[in-house]
Scaffold this motif. Structure first.
Motif, PDB file in Angstrom:
ATOM      1  N   PHE A  32     -11.207   8.324  14.180  1.00 40.18           N
ATOM      2  CA  PHE A  32     -11.478   7.173  13.293  1.00 40.18           C
ATOM      3  C   PHE A  32     -12.604   6.933  12.561  1.00 40.18           C
ATOM      4  CE2 PHE A  32      -7.464   5.345  15.771  1.00 40.18           C
ATOM      5  CZ  PHE A  32      -6.667   5.254  14.836  1.00 40.18           C
ATOM      6  N   VAL A  33     -12.806   6.594  11.601  1.00 37.66           N
ATOM      7  CA  VAL A  33     -14.011   6.230  10.625  1.00 37.66           C
ATOM      8  C   VAL A  33     -14.245   4.672  11.242  1.00 37.66           C
ATOM      9  CG1 VAL A  33     -15.240   5.844   8.582  1.00 37.66           C
ATOM     10  CG2 VAL A  33     -13.491   8.128   8.751  1.00 37.66           C
ATOM     11  N   HIS A  34     -15.357   4.602  11.647  1.00 44.03           N
ATOM     12  CA  HIS A  34     -15.985   3.278  12.203  1.00 44.03           C
ATOM     13  C   HIS A  34     -16.172   2.438  11.336  1.00 44.03           C
ATOM     14  CE1 HIS A  34     -17.741   0.101  14.699  1.00 44.03           C
ATOM     15  NE2 HIS A  34     -18.810   0.303  14.021  1.00 44.03           N
ATOM     16  N   ASN A  35     -15.728   0.959  11.531  1.00 51.17           N
ATOM     17  CA  ASN A  35     -15.727  -0.039  10.520  1.00 51.17           C
ATOM     18  C   ASN A  35     -16.730  -1.089  10.870  1.00 51.17           C
ATOM     19  OD1 ASN A  35     -15.618  -2.233   8.667  1.00 51.17           O
ATOM     20  ND2 ASN A  35     -13.471  -2.112   8.765  1.00 51.17           N
ATOM     21  N   SER A  36     -17.909  -1.287  10.584  1.00 50.11           N
ATOM     22  CA  SER A  36     -18.902  -2.214  11.255  1.00 50.11           C
ATOM     23  C   SER A  36     -18.668  -3.672  10.688  1.00 50.11           C
ATOM     24  CB  SER A  36     -20.114  -1.779  10.773  1.00 50.11           C
ATOM     25  OG  SER A  36     -20.576  -0.523  11.383  1.00 50.11           O
ATOM     26  N   LEU A  37     -17.784  -3.947   9.616  1.00 51.96           N
ATOM     27  CA  LEU A  37     -17.601  -5.132   9.157  1.00 51.96           C
ATOM     28  C   LEU A  37     -15.996  -5.327   9.222  1.00 51.96           C
ATOM     29  CD1 LEU A  37     -20.069  -5.255   6.348  1.00 51.96           C
ATOM     30  CD2 LEU A  37     -20.074  -6.623   8.504  1.00 51.96           C
ATOM     31  N   PRO A  38     -15.322  -5.339  10.364  1.00 49.26           N
ATOM     32  CA  PRO A  38     -13.635  -5.316   9.958  1.00 49.26           C
ATOM     33  C   PRO A  38     -13.333  -6.809   9.688  1.00 49.26           C
ATOM     34  CG  PRO A  38     -14.496  -5.759  12.491  1.00 49.26           C
ATOM     35  CD  PRO A  38     -15.774  -5.396  11.640  1.00 49.26           C
ATOM     36  N   GLY A 316     -10.180  -3.145  11.488  1.00 52.94           N
ATOM     37  CA  GLY A 316     -10.108  -3.868  10.463  1.00 52.94           C
ATOM     38  C   GLY A 316      -8.679  -3.752   9.486  1.00 52.94           C
ATOM     39  N   ALA A 317      -7.703  -3.360  10.716  1.00 57.23           N
ATOM     40  CA  ALA A 317      -6.456  -3.378  10.144  1.00 57.23           C
ATOM     41  C   ALA A 317      -5.401  -4.740  10.776  1.00 57.23           C
ATOM     42  CB  ALA A 317      -5.881  -2.029  10.596  1.00 57.23           C
ATOM     43  N   LYS A 318      -5.069  -5.535   9.778  1.00 58.12           N
ATOM     44  CA  LYS A 318      -4.494  -6.462  10.231  1.00 58.12           C
ATOM     45  C   LYS A 318      -3.020  -6.423  10.621  1.00 58.12           C
ATOM     46  CE  LYS A 318      -5.285 -10.430   7.909  1.00 58.12           C
ATOM     47  NZ  LYS A 318      -5.176 -11.717   6.928  1.00 58.12           N
ATOM     48  N   GLN A 325      -3.117   2.841   6.510  1.00 55.42           N
ATOM     49  CA  GLN A 325      -4.123   3.295   5.702  1.00 55.42           C
ATOM     50  C   GLN A 325      -5.550   3.516   6.004  1.00 55.42           C
ATOM     51  OE1 GLN A 325      -3.476   4.228   2.386  1.00 55.42           O
ATOM     52  NE2 GLN A 325      -1.191   4.071   3.139  1.00 55.42           N
ATOM     53  N   THR A 326      -5.674   3.392   7.344  1.00 58.95           N
ATOM     54  CA  THR A 326      -6.936   3.477   7.950  1.00 58.95           C
ATOM     55  C   THR A 326      -7.775   4.839   7.619  1.00 58.95           C
ATOM     56  OG1 THR A 326      -6.619   2.015   9.485  1.00 58.95           O
ATOM     57  CG2 THR A 326      -8.472   3.078  10.287  1.00 58.95           C
ATOM     58  N   PRO A 327      -8.812   5.221   7.373  1.00 59.61           N
ATOM     59  CA  PRO A 327      -9.691   6.282   7.197  1.00 59.61           C
ATOM     60  C   PRO A 327      -9.816   6.839   8.708  1.00 59.61           C
ATOM     61  CG  PRO A 327     -10.996   4.663   6.643  1.00 59.61           C
ATOM     62  CD  PRO A 327      -9.718   4.007   6.825  1.00 59.61           C
ATOM     63  N   LEU A 328      -9.261   8.201   8.544  1.00 63.11           N
ATOM     64  CA  LEU A 328      -9.538   8.955   9.865  1.00 63.11           C
ATOM     65  C   LEU A 328     -10.189  10.380   9.480  1.00 63.11           C
ATOM     66  CD1 LEU A 328      -6.827  10.780  10.221  1.00 63.11           C
ATOM     67  CD2 LEU A 328      -5.985   8.964  11.014  1.00 63.11           C
ATOM     68  N   VAL A 329     -10.617  11.092  10.385  1.00 63.35           N
ATOM     69  CA  VAL A 329     -11.071  12.538  10.303  1.00 63.35           C
ATOM     70  C   VAL A 329     -10.401  13.340  11.288  1.00 63.35           C
ATOM     71  CG1 VAL A 329     -13.107  14.194  10.340  1.00 63.35           C
ATOM     72  CG2 VAL A 329     -13.445  11.816   9.454  1.00 63.35           C
ATOM     73  N   ILE A 330      -9.516  14.505  10.517  1.00 59.46           N
ATOM     74  CA  ILE A 330      -8.853  15.548  11.264  1.00 59.46           C
ATOM     75  C   ILE A 330      -9.822  16.592  11.549  1.00 59.46           C
ATOM     76  CG2 ILE A 330      -6.921  16.874  11.496  1.00 59.46           C
ATOM     77  CD1 ILE A 330      -5.788  14.882   9.575  1.00 59.46           C
ATOM     78  N   SER A 331      -9.813  17.145  12.831  1.00 56.62           N
ATOM     79  CA  SER A 331     -10.692  18.266  13.170  1.00 56.62           C
ATOM     80  C   SER A 331     -10.009  19.363  13.776  1.00 56.62           C
ATOM     81  CB  SER A 331     -12.219  18.008  13.771  1.00 56.62           C
ATOM     82  OG  SER A 331     -11.784  17.231  15.186  1.00 56.62           O
ATOM     83  N   LYS A 352      -9.077   3.964   2.173  1.00 58.21           N
ATOM     84  CA  LYS A 352      -9.629   2.679   2.138  1.00 58.21           C
ATOM     85  C   LYS A 352      -8.601   1.527   2.596  1.00 58.21           C
ATOM     86  CE  LYS A 352     -13.510   3.807  -0.765  1.00 58.21           C
ATOM     87  NZ  LYS A 352     -14.362   3.892   0.327  1.00 58.21           N
ATOM     88  N   ILE A 353      -8.778   0.546   3.094  1.00 59.91           N
ATOM     89  CA  ILE A 353      -7.779  -0.502   3.491  1.00 59.91           C
ATOM     90  C   ILE A 353      -8.166  -1.432   2.171  1.00 59.91           C
ATOM     91  CG2 ILE A 353      -7.405  -2.497   4.838  1.00 59.91           C
ATOM     92  CD1 ILE A 353      -7.958  -0.972   7.280  1.00 59.91           C
ATOM     93  N   ILE A 354      -7.019  -1.830   1.659  1.00 58.83           N
ATOM     94  CA  ILE A 354      -7.053  -2.733   0.654  1.00 58.83           C
ATOM     95  C   ILE A 354      -6.987  -4.290   1.060  1.00 58.83           C
ATOM     96  CG2 ILE A 354      -6.465  -3.748  -1.570  1.00 58.83           C
ATOM     97  CD1 ILE A 354      -5.299  -0.754  -2.211  1.00 58.83           C
ATOM     98  N   ARG A 355      -8.015  -5.028   1.306  1.00 60.78           N
ATOM     99  CA  ARG A 355      -7.987  -6.368   1.851  1.00 60.78           C
ATOM    100  C   ARG A 355      -7.407  -7.096   0.789  1.00 60.78           C
ATOM    101  NH1 ARG A 355     -13.850  -6.938   4.813  1.00 60.78           N
ATOM    102  NH2 ARG A 355     -13.537  -5.346   6.213  1.00 60.78           N
ATOM    103  N   ARG A 356      -6.099  -7.838   1.219  1.00 58.92           N
ATOM    104  CA  ARG A 356      -5.541  -8.492   0.122  1.00 58.92           C
ATOM    105  C   ARG A 356      -6.012  -9.788  -0.268  1.00 58.92           C
ATOM    106  NH1 ARG A 356      -1.294  -6.922   3.537  1.00 58.92           N
ATOM    107  NH2 ARG A 356       0.440  -5.460   2.511  1.00 58.92           N
TER     108      ARG A 356
END
Length: 359
Positions: A32-38, A316-318, A325-331, A352-356
């Motif tokens: 997962f791409v870390h979200n510092s401001l969830p 930050g996913a409610k 829709q949460t960003p993640l990296v596949i390796s 990107k998560i669209i915050r309603r």
């Protein structure tokens, strides 16, 4: 030597516990791409989700395992059903063909609805089933949905298994048209390709369960029952993470279920973020029930749900839709698999998560 269906069911249970799960499901390649401001709290998280038009209060559920093996499997299904009822999760039963062919086996399935009268229960048959048998399976459990499982490799390795799989797609389409509940088509541990997913979407099925490689290995289980092992299929299949990617790529409207070696809340979160609407657990749940009992299984289900909320809060996913829709990296191997198959994994990392609340 011919083996009764009931004896075979118990063989499967015993060998499943013995062989365990490989955990080679591919989720280790997902970060997962870390979200510092969830910008939300755990209390705001909603776990409800939909499989087609079937509403679930939690995306984590007990997937198909057993039934039709006499009193032993009745006891197992009762334990699973009690845990499902107490923790508020959905439960699928194993193939009901045993009860359709031998009514004395009905109680090993009917116990599920008896102890969980208000819960979501999913019936189950193989792709050899006809429409009237599908209707009987749904009626037997007053089921909310029906799984049709695909297990060609298992049957081929099984000493007494089927050797012809002709007409399966047409039978599935007929069942979809005849039954009045959503139909879920499920693999049993070898994964689904985008091509298979595309064909199944055209049948009108409500969902597909990828049943990827990395969980209970039915090739190894059936080889334990053979005089001479057929080892060609012991490492056969598409790993769960790649299979979810394949299914998402191959379909447009159908719901995807992730299963195959899912054992943790993080596994479930990754499956959903890859595009699944729910995450099924089978062998992991069976092991807890058999080794630690109903109370411990109920506790584990509640812990998994709470942990999933915590992970979603960090991202930050409610809602489940936002987790998808949460960003993640596949390796690693999963990245190479998807790339080789023409599936652009970079679309996952750029989401990107669209915050309603900000719209």
């Amino acid at each position: 030597m011919l083996v009764s269906r009931a004896k075979r069911k118990m063989d499967h249970i015993e060998h499943a516990i013995e062989t365990g799960q490989s955990r080679e499901n591919g989720f280790g390649d997902i970060t997962f791409v870390h979200n510092s401001l969830p910008d939300l709290s755990v209390e705001q998280i909603k776990l409800d989700t939909k499989i087609g038009e079937l509403f679930l209060s939690s995306p984590i559920f007990i997937n198909a395992m057993t039934g039709g093996g006499g009193e032993e499997t009745r006891i197992i299904n009762e334990g699973l059903a009690r845990a499902a009822a107490e923790s508020g999760v959905c439960m699928a039963v194993g193939s009901q063909m045993a009860a359709i062919k031998d009514p004395s086996e009905r109680s090993s399935y009917e116990i599920v609805r008896k102890v969980n009268p208000k819960g979501i229960v999913i019936a189950n048959l193989g792709s050899e089933a006809k429409a009237d048998q599908a209707l009987a399976a749904v009626e037997m459990l007053e089921a909310d949905a029906l799984q049709i499982h695909l297990n060609a490799v298992q049957e081929l390795v099984m000493p007494e298994g089927d050797r012809s799989f002709k007409g399966a797609l047409e039978r599935i389409e007929t069942i979809v048209q005849k039954v009045n509940v959503p139909v879920i088509v499920k693999e049993v541990g070898f994964g689904m390709s985008s091509d298979t997913a595309m064909l199944l979407e055209k049948t009108g099925a409500a969902a597909i369960d990828v049943g990827g490689y990395g969980g209970t290995n039915f090739s190894r289980i059936e080889n334990m029952r053979r005089e001479r092992s057929l080892t060609a299929f012991n490492n056969w299949g598409i790993k769960t993470a790649a299979s979810i990617g394949e299914a998402v790529y191959g379909t447009k409207t159908i719901s995807i279920i992730g299963s195959g070696g899912i054992q943790t809340s993080l596994d479930a979160a990754k499956a959903i973020a890859l595009g699944a609407s729910a995450a099924g657990m089978a062998g992991f749940m069976l092991g807890i029930l058999m080794n630690e009992g109903i109370t411990r299984l109920t506790e584990e289900l509640s812990i998994l749900k709470n942990e999933l909320k915590i992970i979603m809060a960090a991202l930050g996913a409610k809602t489940i839709e936002e987790l998808q829709q949460t960003p993640l990296v596949i390796s690693g191997e999963t990245y190479h698999w998807l790339s080789a198959r023409g599936i652009d994994s970079h679309t996952y990392s750029r989401r990107k998560i669209i915050r309603r609340s900000l719209m």
